[in-house]
Design a protein around this motif. Structure first.
Motif, PDB file in Angstrom:
ATOM      1  N   THR A   1      -5.608  -1.065   5.665  1.00 56.73           N
ATOM      2  CA  THR A   1      -5.824   0.369   5.518  1.00 56.73           C
ATOM      3  C   THR A   1      -4.535   1.102   5.875  1.00 56.73           C
TER       4      THR A   1
ATOM      5  N   THR B   1      -4.568   7.136  -1.663  1.00 55.29           N
ATOM      6  CA  THR B   1      -4.074   5.805  -1.318  1.00 55.29           C
ATOM      7  C   THR B   1      -4.202   4.855  -2.497  1.00 55.29           C
ATOM      8  N   TYR B   2      -3.389   3.816  -2.440  1.00 57.32           N
ATOM      9  CA  TYR B   2      -3.404   2.798  -3.495  1.00 57.32           C
ATOM     10  C   TYR B   2      -2.976   1.495  -2.844  1.00 57.32           C
ATOM     11  N   TYR B   3      -3.674   0.392  -3.206  1.00 58.13           N
ATOM     12  CA  TYR B   3      -3.433  -0.888  -2.549  1.00 58.13           C
ATOM     13  C   TYR B   3      -3.175  -1.996  -3.561  1.00 58.13           C
TER      14      TYR B   3
ATOM     15  N   LYS C   1      -6.554  -5.371  -0.664  1.00 57.96           N
ATOM     16  CA  LYS C   1      -7.627  -4.388  -0.784  1.00 57.96           C
ATOM     17  C   LYS C   1      -8.847  -4.858  -0.002  1.00 57.96           C
TER      18      LYS C   1
ATOM     19  N   ALA D   1       0.841  -1.196   0.000  1.00 55.08           N
ATOM     20  CA  ALA D   1       0.000   0.000   0.000  1.00 55.08           C
ATOM     21  C   ALA D   1       0.873   1.241   0.000  1.00 55.08           C
TER      22      ALA D   1
ATOM     23  N   LEU E   1      -0.201   0.951   9.073  1.00 51.32           N
ATOM     24  CA  LEU E   1      -0.850  -0.049   8.235  1.00 51.32           C
ATOM     25  C   LEU E   1      -1.735  -0.895   9.146  1.00 51.32           C
TER      26      LEU E   1
END
Length: 125
Positions: free
Chosen positions: A67, A56-58, A63, A48, A79
């Motif tokens: 978080t 944000t990008y996972y 996903k 992430a 995290l």
């Protein structure tokens, strides 16, 4: 620049953990922060990332379960990991670099200049 990761440990399948990474020696609020992980015998992989604007990008594999968040006042990125699975077992590393590209760019290992020492997460079945 120093990145200090903590919060790893042993947890049962389905459990939760929260990792922290505290940075020093940089203007934290201007940096993109990322989490990667490396399981035994495997390459380090993206988990992430979060920009200074809180984009944000996972990875698809986390996903909906993980978080990423940050507290610029504490120079810390978090995290939160829920519904952990045995395949999440790995050493987790935080990473940092100045912003300058789209958030998806920071899914690449070579997008980061600075790395922490890693914290081990073990999920037992």
């Amino acid at each position: 620049v120093q990145l200090q990761a903590s919060g790893g440990g042993l947890v049962q399948d389905g459990g939760s953990l929260r990792l922290s990474c505290t940075a020093s020696g940089l203007t934290f609020s201007t940096y993109v922060m990322g989490w990667f992980r490396q399981a035994p015998g495997k390459e380090r992989e993206f988990v992430a990332t979060i920009s200074y604007r809180l984009n944000t990008y996972y990875a698809d594999s986390v996903k909906g379960r993980f978080t990423i968040s940050r507290d610029n006042a504490k120079n810390t990125v978090y995290l939160q990991m829920r519904s952990l699975k045995p395949e999440d077992t790995a050493v987790y590393y935080c990473a940092a670099n100045l912003a300058g590209s789209s958030i998806t760019y920071y899914a690449r290992r070579n997008a980061y200049n600075y790395w922490g020492q890693g914290t081990l997460v073990t999920v037992s079945s």
